[in-house]
Design an enzyme around this catalytic site. Structure first.
Site, PDB file in Angstrom:
ATOM      1  N   TRP A 133       0.872  -1.185   0.000  1.00 37.00           N
ATOM      2  CA  TRP A 133       0.000   0.000   0.000  1.00 37.00           C
ATOM      3  C   TRP A 133       0.906   1.231   0.000  1.00 37.00           C
ATOM      4  CZ3 TRP A 133      -1.983   2.709   4.872  1.00 37.00           C
ATOM      5  CH2 TRP A 133      -3.044   3.561   4.585  1.00 37.00           C
ATOM      6  N   ASP A 214       0.042  -4.993   9.932  1.00 33.30           N
ATOM      7  CA  ASP A 214      -1.071  -4.144   9.512  1.00 33.30           C
ATOM      8  C   ASP A 214      -2.298  -5.039   9.296  1.00 33.30           C
ATOM      9  OD1 ASP A 214      -2.825  -2.381   8.391  1.00 33.30           O
ATOM     10  OD2 ASP A 214      -1.482  -1.673   6.804  1.00 33.30           O
ATOM     11  N   LYS A 249     -13.021  -1.115   7.339  1.00 32.15           N
ATOM     12  CA  LYS A 249     -13.547  -2.057   6.340  1.00 32.15           C
ATOM     13  C   LYS A 249     -14.587  -2.978   6.966  1.00 32.15           C
ATOM     14  CE  LYS A 249      -9.948  -0.399   4.181  1.00 32.15           C
ATOM     15  NZ  LYS A 249      -9.708   0.277   2.942  1.00 32.15           N
TER      16      LYS A 249
HETATM   17  C1  LIG Z   1      -3.063  -2.134   3.769  1.00 35.93           C
HETATM   18  C2  LIG Z   1      -3.825  -1.017   4.386  1.00 35.93           C
HETATM   19  N1  LIG Z   1      -3.483  -0.596   5.599  1.00 35.93           N
HETATM   20  C3  LIG Z   1      -4.143   0.401   6.198  1.00 35.93           C
HETATM   21  C4  LIG Z   1      -5.188   1.030   5.586  1.00 35.93           C
HETATM   22  C5  LIG Z   1      -5.825   2.135   6.337  1.00 35.93           C
HETATM   23  O1  LIG Z   1      -7.168   2.300   6.289  1.00 35.93           O
HETATM   24  P1  LIG Z   1      -7.910   3.040   7.484  1.00 35.93           P
HETATM   25  O2  LIG Z   1      -7.025   4.148   7.929  1.00 35.93           O
HETATM   26  O3  LIG Z   1      -9.181   3.519   6.930  1.00 35.93           O
HETATM   27  O4  LIG Z   1      -8.071   1.994   8.548  1.00 35.93           O
HETATM   28  C6  LIG Z   1      -5.578   0.642   4.302  1.00 35.93           C
HETATM   29  C7  LIG Z   1      -6.670   1.331   3.604  1.00 35.93           C
HETATM   30  O5  LIG Z   1      -6.954   1.168   2.460  1.00 35.93           O
HETATM   31  C8  LIG Z   1      -4.885  -0.419   3.694  1.00 35.93           C
HETATM   32  O6  LIG Z   1      -5.205  -0.862   2.484  1.00 35.93           O
END
Ligand SMILES: Cc1ncc(COP(=O)(O)O)c(C=O)c1O
Length: 400
Positions: A133, A214, A249
C-alpha cells in the site's frame, strides 16, 4: 508577500486523483475499481445494520461531546484487543498488550511509527513488501524513517517468493521495522500461509527486528478469527511487536476513523509503561480520538445480539467479494481470457491483475473502467450489473 508563496502544489494522490477523474466521467458504463472501499451489489457503500442500530440508539439518547482520555475509550480498547488477540487468549489475560484507540488503521500505523522512532530506535529504518500500500512508505517517511522493500510478489509464479522474502528480511539491520500485512495483502491479494508464519517469526526474532502487522481487513479473507492468525502466531512465539487494527472495512465505518494500535510486550508492567508512551504520542499529535466510532464498535463487539448480527454481515461482505471474483473469472473465461485463474486464488478486496500500465489506461479511456496503473483492481466494487462490462473490457485490452 505570503508566507506560503514558495510552496508548490503537492503531487496528486493517485487513488484520490483517479476518483476525481471517475466522478467527471459521464459515461453510464463507468466502473470505479480504483479505491479500496467495499460496495454492495447496488454499488453503494453499505450502512451495516449493526452499525445503524447503535447509531439510532445514540441519536435517541445522545451523549454530550466531551473529550475522551488520551488513550481513547477503554471499553473500546478492551473489545478491540480481544477481537485481534482472542477473548480468552494468553496475551489478553496476562495484560501484556498495550492498546490505545487510533484514527483507524492509518492513525495506528502513525502512532506505532512515531512511538518507535522517537522513544525506542531513532535510527531504525522500515522495510515493507514489494509492492505494498503506497501510504506505508509515505507515512513512515513522514514519521522520520528511511524506507526500503523486501521481495514479496512473484510475478512468474503468481504468488509470493517466500524464500526471497525471508532472505531480504534476514539481511535487514537489527531493530528495523518489518511491515507485514496480516491478510488481504494490498495490492496483490496474496497472503502468507499459516505454515509460513512460524519460519518468519523465527527470522524476526533471531535478527532482533521490530515486526509491525497491519491488520486493516480482519474478516475479509477467511474469517475474523482466521485473519488474525499471524498476529496470534507471533504472540505465541514470544515476539514483541506492533499491530494496527481498523474498523474502516469490517464495520464499513470508513469515515468513522476508528481503530487501535496494539503493542505486544514482554509482561503487563512493560505494557503499562508503553501504554503511557502511546497516550503521550496521541496527546502530542492530536490530543485525543473521537468517541462516536469507538462507541459504535465497542457496543457491537460487546452486545451478544449485535455481535452475532455483525459477524453475519462481515461474512456476507466476504462471501460477496468471493462470489464476484468467481463471476469475473467465469465471464473472462467466456470471453476467451485464459490466464487469469489467479483471481479466485487471491483474497480480500484486491486483485493484482497483471495488466500493464498501457492496458489499464486503455481500460479507463476506452471502456470507462478505472483501476490503478499498477494493475490493481478492487473486487469489492464489482456487482452483478457491472461485472460483464468489466470482463468484456479486460478481454478487449488483454486478448493474448
Ligand atoms: C493495507 C492497508 N493498511 C491500512 C489502511 C488504512 O485504512 P484506514 O485508515 O481507513 O483503517 C488501508 C486502507 O486502504 C490499507 O489498504
Amino acid at each position: 508577500m505570503s508566507i506560503f508563496a514558495g510552496l508548490e502544489a503537492a503531487p496528486n494522490d493517485p487513488i484520490f486523483h483517479l476518483t476525481d477523474q471517475f466522478n467527471q466521467d459521464t459515461d453510464p458504463r463507468k466502473v470505479n475499481l480504483g479505491v479500496g472501499v467495499y460496495q454492495d451489489d447496488n454499488g453503494k457503500v453499505p450502512l451495516l445494520k449493526s452499525v445503524e442500530t447503535v447509531q439510532r440508539r445514540m441519536a435517541e439518547d445522545p451523549d454530550p461531546w466531551t473529550y475522551l482520555p488520551m488513550r481513547g475509550w477503554e471499553p473500546f480498547n478492551e473489545a478491540a484487543q480481544k477481537l485481534v488477540f482472542g477473548a480468552d487468549s494468553e496475551p489478553v489475560a496476562s495484560g501484556r498488550v498495550a492498546t490505545v484507540q487510533s484514527l483507524s488503521g492509518t492513525g495506528a500505523l502513525l502512532l506505532g511509527a512515531d512511538l518507535y522512532h522517537h522513544q525506542v530506535a531513532p535510527d531504525a529504518g522500515m522495510i515493507a513488501s514489494g509492492p505494498t500500500w503506497a501510504n506505508h512508505h509515505s507515512l513512515f517517511r513522514y514519521a522520520g524513517y528511511e524506507t526500503g522493500t523486501y521481495r514479496y510478489y512473484d510475478d512468474a509464479g503468481q504468488g509470493i517468493d517466500f524464500e526471497a522474502m525471508l532472505a531480504d528480511i534476514r539481511a535487514a539491520d537489527p531493530g528495523t521495522v518489518v511491515l507485514l500485512h496480516a491478510c488481504c495483502h494490498n495490492p496483490t491479494g496474496y497472503d502468507l500461509s499459516p505454515e509460513q508464519w512460524g519460519p518468519l517469526a523465527e527470522v524476526l526474532a533471531d535478527r532482533g527486528l521490530a515486526p509491525f502487522v497491519d491488520l486493516a481487513y480482519e474478516g475479509f479473507s477467511h474469517g475474523l478469527e482466521e485473519d488474525a492468525g499471524m498476529v496470534r502466531a507471533f504472540a505465541s512465539a514470544g515476539l514483541s511487536f506492533l499491530v494496527a487494527s481498523s474498523f474502516s472495512k469490517n464495520m464499513a465505518m470508513y469515515g468513522g476513523r476508528t481503530g487501535a494500535i496494539h503493542a505486544v510486550c514482554a509482561d503487563a508492567d512493560e505494557a503499562a509503561r508503553v501504554k503511557t508512551q502511546l497516550a503521550r504520542t496521541v496527546r502530542s499529535l492530536y490530543s485525543n480520538a473521537p468517541f462516536q466510532g469507538a462507541t459504535i464498535a465497542a457496543t457491537i463487539l460487546t452486545d451478544p445480539d449485535l455481535r452475532a448480527g455483525w459477524e453475519g454481515e462481515v461474512a456476507g461482505m466476504r462471501m460477496r467479494i468471493a462470489g464476484m471474483r468467481a463471476a469475473l473469472l467465469g465471464a473472462l473465461e467466456a470471453e476467451g481470457v485464459e490466464d487469469m485463474g489467479f483471481i479466485t486464488r487471491q483474497t480480500g478486496m484486491f486483485s493484482f491483475s497483471g495488466l500493464s500500465r498501457d492496458e489499464m489506461v486503455r481500460l479507463r479511456n476506452e471502456f470507462h473502467v478505472y483501476g490503478l496503473d499498477n494493475g490493481r483492481l478492487c473486487m469489492a466494487a464489482l456487482n452483478s450489473r457491472n461485472v460483464d462490462h468489466v470482463a468484456t473490457s479486460i478481454a478487449a485490452v488483454h486478448k493474448r
